[in-house]
Write an enzyme that holds these catalytic residues in place. Structure first.
Site, PDB file in Angstrom:
ATOM      1  N   SER A  88      -0.905  -3.252  -1.433  1.00 18.05           N
ATOM      2  CA  SER A  88      -0.759  -2.133  -0.512  1.00 18.05           C
ATOM      3  C   SER A  88      -2.083  -1.623   0.016  1.00 18.05           C
ATOM      4  O   SER A  88      -2.124  -0.668   0.787  1.00 18.05           O
ATOM      5  CB  SER A  88      -0.002  -0.996  -1.209  1.00 18.05           C
ATOM      6  OG  SER A  88      -0.602  -0.734  -2.455  1.00 18.05           O
ATOM      7  N   THR A 198      -0.762   3.724  -1.087  1.00 22.06           N
ATOM      8  CA  THR A 198      -2.121   3.963  -0.580  1.00 22.06           C
ATOM      9  C   THR A 198      -3.015   4.489  -1.690  1.00 22.06           C
ATOM     10  O   THR A 198      -2.533   5.217  -2.553  1.00 22.06           O
ATOM     11  CB  THR A 198      -2.035   5.062   0.507  1.00 22.06           C
ATOM     12  OG1 THR A 198      -1.264   4.555   1.565  1.00 22.06           O
ATOM     13  CG2 THR A 198      -3.385   5.507   0.996  1.00 22.06           C
ATOM     14  N   THR A 216      -5.552   1.922   3.043  1.00 19.88           N
ATOM     15  CA  THR A 216      -4.208   1.367   2.865  1.00 19.88           C
ATOM     16  C   THR A 216      -3.943   0.207   3.823  1.00 19.88           C
ATOM     17  O   THR A 216      -4.610   0.087   4.855  1.00 19.88           O
ATOM     18  CB  THR A 216      -3.152   2.469   3.145  1.00 19.88           C
ATOM     19  OG1 THR A 216      -1.863   2.007   2.773  1.00 19.88           O
ATOM     20  CG2 THR A 216      -3.102   2.865   4.610  1.00 19.88           C
ATOM     21  N   ARG A 226       1.354  -0.099  14.435  1.00 20.32           N
ATOM     22  CA  ARG A 226       1.746   1.186  13.836  1.00 20.32           C
ATOM     23  C   ARG A 226       0.617   1.689  12.925  1.00 20.32           C
ATOM     24  O   ARG A 226       0.059   0.949  12.123  1.00 20.32           O
ATOM     25  CB  ARG A 226       3.035   0.993  13.019  1.00 20.32           C
ATOM     26  CG  ARG A 226       3.522   2.245  12.300  1.00 20.32           C
ATOM     27  CD  ARG A 226       3.001   2.329  10.880  1.00 20.32           C
ATOM     28  NE  ARG A 226       3.500   3.488  10.152  1.00 20.32           N
ATOM     29  CZ  ARG A 226       3.020   3.898   8.989  1.00 20.32           C
ATOM     30  NH1 ARG A 226       2.045   3.252   8.422  1.00 20.32           N
ATOM     31  NH2 ARG A 226       3.521   4.954   8.399  1.00 20.32           N
ATOM     32  N   VAL A 227       0.306   2.971  13.065  1.00 15.89           N
ATOM     33  CA  VAL A 227      -0.715   3.584  12.221  1.00 15.89           C
ATOM     34  C   VAL A 227      -0.086   4.775  11.503  1.00 15.89           C
ATOM     35  O   VAL A 227       0.638   5.562  12.111  1.00 15.89           O
ATOM     36  CB  VAL A 227      -1.919   4.052  13.078  1.00 15.89           C
ATOM     37  CG1 VAL A 227      -2.885   4.894  12.261  1.00 15.89           C
ATOM     38  CG2 VAL A 227      -2.639   2.844  13.679  1.00 15.89           C
ATOM     39  N   GLY A 228      -0.360   4.887  10.217  1.00 12.48           N
ATOM     40  CA  GLY A 228       0.205   5.996   9.437  1.00 12.48           C
ATOM     41  C   GLY A 228      -0.763   7.167   9.347  1.00 12.48           C
ATOM     42  O   GLY A 228      -1.657   7.339  10.176  1.00 12.48           O
ATOM     43  N   ASP A 229      -0.578   7.953   8.309  1.00 14.33           N
ATOM     44  CA  ASP A 229      -1.399   9.151   8.104  1.00 14.33           C
ATOM     45  C   ASP A 229      -2.776   8.836   7.515  1.00 14.33           C
ATOM     46  O   ASP A 229      -3.726   9.599   7.695  1.00 14.33           O
ATOM     47  CB  ASP A 229      -0.681  10.101   7.138  1.00 14.33           C
ATOM     48  CG  ASP A 229      -0.404   9.426   5.794  1.00 14.33           C
ATOM     49  OD1 ASP A 229      -0.039   8.217   5.804  1.00 14.33           O
ATOM     50  OD2 ASP A 229      -0.545  10.077   4.749  1.00 14.33           O
ATOM     51  N   THR A 249      -0.095  10.292   0.110  1.00 18.88           N
ATOM     52  CA  THR A 249       0.459   8.951   0.058  1.00 18.88           C
ATOM     53  C   THR A 249       1.945   9.060   0.379  1.00 18.88           C
ATOM     54  O   THR A 249       2.529  10.122   0.249  1.00 18.88           O
ATOM     55  CB  THR A 249       0.217   8.325  -1.337  1.00 18.88           C
ATOM     56  OG1 THR A 249       0.743   7.002  -1.359  1.00 18.88           O
ATOM     57  CG2 THR A 249       0.865   9.126  -2.442  1.00 18.88           C
ATOM     58  N   GLY A 250       2.520   7.953   0.820  1.00 18.34           N
ATOM     59  CA  GLY A 250       3.938   7.983   1.167  1.00 18.34           C
ATOM     60  C   GLY A 250       4.154   7.682   2.631  1.00 18.34           C
ATOM     61  O   GLY A 250       3.290   7.095   3.291  1.00 18.34           O
ATOM     62  N   GLY A 252       3.844   7.945   6.135  1.00 15.57           N
ATOM     63  CA  GLY A 252       2.813   8.637   6.895  1.00 15.57           C
ATOM     64  C   GLY A 252       3.335   9.493   8.028  1.00 15.57           C
ATOM     65  O   GLY A 252       2.749  10.536   8.345  1.00 15.57           O
TER      66      GLY A 252
HETATM   67  C1  SD4 Z   1       1.243   4.963   5.600  1.00 16.49           C
HETATM   68  N1  SD4 Z   1       0.769   6.634   3.962  1.00 16.49           N
HETATM   69  O1  SD4 Z   1       0.796   4.007   6.218  1.00 16.49           O
HETATM   70  C2  SD4 Z   1       0.701   5.226   4.234  1.00 16.49           C
HETATM   71  C3  SD4 Z   1       1.437   4.406   3.261  1.00 16.49           C
HETATM   72  C4  SD4 Z   1       1.357   4.914   1.888  1.00 16.49           C
HETATM   73  O2  SD4 Z   1       1.947   4.919  -0.262  1.00 16.49           O
HETATM   74  O3  SD4 Z   1       0.784   5.866   1.537  1.00 16.49           O
HETATM   75  N2  SD4 Z   1       1.947   4.388   0.967  1.00 16.49           N
HETATM   76  O4  SD4 Z   1       2.139   5.681   6.037  1.00 16.49           O
END
Ligand code: SD4
Length: 338
Positions: A88, A198, A216, A226-229, A249-250, A252
């Site tokens: 990850s 992450t 991450t 795609r871009v997360g947080d 984490t999680g 995003g």
């Molecule tokens: C995301 N927050 O790309 C990241 C993924 C992540 O635990 O945190 N996973 O959304």
């Protein structure tokens, strides 16, 4: 009184004064997550998930020698970035739905300087590229091909990040190609594997200065681009040297909607302890759409200027690792849903 006796008496009195002083200032309360408050200006590093333990060890090498929190967090998160078995983060990360491993990372220091890269391919250590964006450019964020060009121009090596294991799993996923990144929570992949993890890390050094890093490969099998947080300053990471630092984490998208890490720091500014601030941010997500929130995982982790730390998550299963002069531990975070 002989000189020697005077000296012994003086030493005893000074030791007693130091002990009283430590007792007054060195609070070690157990917080509700089972964590301890550390002494102000005692170095501490905390990071997301169990694998934060090894990352913390690398960060601790820097902090324990009196090094800067910024160097510590970079050194720390490079450990999972280089680990091909960590699927990850960095090398070995799960690819997007087109089979491309695209990485997101950001870093922030005690002077609010920050750097970030998103959708960066072929580079094992996106966190170090993010740091260079911070130190060598007038910008905060560089993405995609531009980030790769910048990395290559600065001596980073182009590498294949897709390991045979991650490639095999992606091919397995392709058979059904179910595009459901929003619904993924812990153990959502075939065989009960986790689809996200992450590493977010925040630290305080001996000067009491704070820094943080977050890196991450993002959600597994996401759309290309795609871009997360995680690389978004304020969402996946925020540091304010007057108040504290937070990371997330999680899923995003949920974190970006509430600019989560910034929110946690601002709640700490208003006087909340780290765990309560993380809890309020999690509740902000669930209050907005409780049904949707039950389907996803988000966890926040925070450290304040006093060295207190805490975490809170939507779902059970979020863990975090702590390293300071007294302990090297993994804690289970409190959570909103059972
Ligand atoms: C995301 N927050 O790309 C990241 C993924 C992540 O635990 O945190 N996973 O959304």
């Amino acid at each position: 009184m002989s000189d020697r006796r005077k000296f012994v008496k003086f030493s005893l009195l000074s030791s007693a004064a130091i002990l009283v002083g430590r007792k007054l200032f060195a609070r070690t309360e157990i917080n509700s997550a089972g964590g301890y408050d550390t002494v102000k200006n005692e170095p501490v590093v905390i990071s997301t998930w169990d694998f934060g333990k090894e990352a913390n060890a690398a960060a601790w090498e820097v902090l324990n020698k009196g090094g800067k929190a910024l160097d510590a967090v970079e050194n720390g998160v490079k450990v999972p970035e280089a680990d091909p078995n960590n699927q990850s983060v960095g090398l070995g990360g799960r690819p997007d739905r087109d089979g491309r491993v695209t990485l997101d990372a950001c870093i922030m220091d005690e002077n609010s300087k920050c750097g970030s890269v998103a959708c960066l391919e072929h580079i094992v250590h996106p966190i170090s590229v993010a740091r260079l964006v911070m130190e060598k450019t007038p910008h905060v964020m560089i993405v995609g091909d531009g980030a790769l060009q910048f990395a290559l121009a600065n001596g980073f090596k182009k590498e294949n990040l897709l390991t045979p294991k991650s490639e095999k799993e992606w091919k397995e996923w392709l058979k059904e190609s179910k595009y459901e990144p929003q619904k993924n929570i812990e153990n959502a992949l075939p065989g009960g594997k986790q689809n996200h993890d992450t590493i977010g890390m925040v630290a305080m050094d001996k000067n009491g200065d704070l820094s943080g890093a977050c890196t991450t490969s993002g959600l597994a099998y996401k759309m290309h681009g795609r871009v997360g947080d995680s690389p978004i300053i304020g969402a996946g990471l925020f540091v304010d040297n007057e108040v504290g630092a937070a990371t997330s984490t999680g899923v995003g998208e949920e974190v970006i909607r509430i600019v989560g890490s910034h929110l946690v720091v601002e709640l700490m500014r208003q006087g909340l302890d780290p765990e309560s601030a993380c809890k309020k941010a999690v509740e902000r997500i669930s209050n907005r759409n409780p049904e949707a929130a039950k389907q996803v995982q988000v966890g926040f982790l925070a450290l304040n200027k006093k060295g207190q730390y805490g975490a809170f998550a939507l779902q059970k299963g979020f863990s975090y690792a702590v390293r300071n002069g007294k302990e090297e531990k993994i804690y289970e975070s409190q959570h909103l849903y059972p």
